[in-house]
Write a protein that holds these residues in place. Structure first.
Motif: not given
Lengths: 246, 181
Positions: A64-67, A73-81, B1-10
């Motif tokens: 799940l985490i990998l997915a 990654f595909y959405l891109g840095a701008e829209h990954a959030e 790789m996104v740091n999944r704990y960044r939000h909590l840490f910040c």
């Protein structure tokens, strides 16, 4: 369905980046995760719910985490959030990107640098010091009950001061006699008269006060009474000691 | 790789930094107040004309009260024709300050009498004062006096005080020595 700069086609299980004109034929795991997030867009889905949507044999947290990471990654840095990890709850797909301006609440110093932060603190302390040193008010207390004596030409505020009601009662007649004597004075050049009687040595204390051009004038009188009724205190005596004017 | 704990840490880091700053500011203010904001040193200077049936007698009294921190000194002076004949100095400490009733409680545990050599003895009035003070102090217990503020005007530099338990009142020049911050 639009996700950031990508288009998600559920029928063809394809995620297309409109910005660079590429398409990604999504594997089953990534598609199932994205599909359920899109269908419940704006709602937080738990990891369990997302795992349940994934194909059998791939229902593991690591998968799940990998997915999730591959979709981001595909959405891109701008829209990954747009695909947010919600602490201890799961994941959330937003409808619209968050503001690009990072506020103070999201990272430690936010839009202000550490240097500005400490300058602000120093200024705050300096302001507190200035306020404390400049604006401490002068103290004025007046806690005694006032009586008013009206003489021929002036008004005198009279304050009998006794810590004991018994002493006050014992000298009530003498005090009344004093008031009547003052009322007969032609002039009283004072504005306030405080009176007390020292119980230990039977000394009469008077404090006279008036305003003058320079501020306030205060005069103290200590009187040894020679008789219990204070008969010696008459108008002429009051004039000689300065309580009454001539 | 996104740091999944960044939000909590910040968020956690931000909280502790702000809390630490607040605690540091409050602590600094408290420490400065305790260390450098002194109890104001107060001086009261009072004088009175002493009268009896014959008001032309040139007798006067002086009273000076000075506090330095919790230490207090009272000086009671007797003058005749403007010349100091006797004085009594009592020393001790301010044992209690009651802001509600604006009163001080003094415990005076030592005293001395100073007399002009040309003076044959103490005046009757001074004798009374000295005897009362001596009796209390020589018994081993401090002489306890109260001073109640009847009127206080810092702007015009005067105060009217009442002694307890004997109820003597005085109007005095007031000086408050405030040390700079």
């Amino acid at each position: 369905m639009q996700i950031g700069s990508c288009w998600f086609d559920i029928n063809s299980k394809t995620l297309s980046n409109l910005g660079n004109d590429t398409s990604w034929k999504m594997p089953a795991a990534e598609f199932s995760v994205l599909e359920i997030l899109v269908l419940q867009r704006g709602q937080v889905l738990s990891r369990e719910e997302l795992l349940a949507s994934m194909p059998e044999g791939q229902q593991e947290l690591a998968q799940l985490i990998l997915a999730i990471e591959r979709v981001r990654f595909y959405l891109g840095a701008e829209h990954a959030e747009l695909l947010e990890t919600v602490d201890k709850q799961g994941y959330l797909l937003h409808s619209a990107p968050k503001s690009k301006i990072r506020t103070t609440s999201s990272i430690p110093f936010g839009s202000i640098s550490a240097k500005h932060y400490f300058i602000f603190i120093a200024l705050l302390l300096g302001l507190l010091w200035v306020i404390n040193s400049l604006f401490v008010p002068a103290v004025k207390i007046n806690s005694v009950r006032e009586q008013v004596i009206i003489s021929h030409s002036s008004k005198l505020s009279f304050y009998p001061v006794f810590s004991s009601e018994e002493v006050r009662m014992n000298h009530a007649i003498q005090i009344q006699s004093l008031i009547q004597t003052i009322e007969t004075c032609r002039q009283v050049p004072w504005e306030h008269l405080f009176l007390s009687i020292s119980t230990e040595d039977n000394l009469i204390s008077m404090v006279l006060k008036r305003g003058v051009s320079a501020g306030v004038e205060v005069k103290n009188l200590k009187i040894v009474p020679l008789d219990a009724d204070w008969h010696f205190i008459d108008e002429s005596w009051l004039v000689k000691v300065g309580v009454c004017g001539e | 790789m996104v740091n999944r704990y960044r939000h909590l840490f910040c968020n956690g880091k931000k909280f502790w930094i702000l809390l630490s700053s607040l605690i540091a500011i409050v602590g600094l203010c408290a420490a400065l107040h305790l260390l450098f904001v002194p109890e104001d040193n107060v001086s009261l200077s009072c004088s009175a004309d002493l009268y009896s049936k014959k008001p032309n007698r040139d007798l006067s009294l002086g009273l000076e009260i000075e506090t330095r921190g919790e230490l207090v000194t009272l000086k009671y002076r007797f003058f005749k024709s403007g010349i100091e004949k006797n004085s009594m100095i009592l020393s001790g400490k301010v044992s209690k300050l009651d802001l509600t009733s604006m009163s001080l409680k003094l415990e005076l545990d030592s005293g001395q009498v100073i007399s002009n050599l040309a003076q044959k003895g103490l005046s009757k009035h001074m004798n009374t004062i000295v005897d009362a003070s001596r009796l209390a102090i020589t018994n081993g217990t401090p002489l306890t006096l109260g001073i109640h503020l009847l009127e206080l005007d810092e702007k015009n530099n005067y105060a009217i005080i009442q002694f307890t338990p004997d109820d003597g009142i005085w109007g005095c020049d007031l000086k408050i020595h405030k040390l700079p911050f």
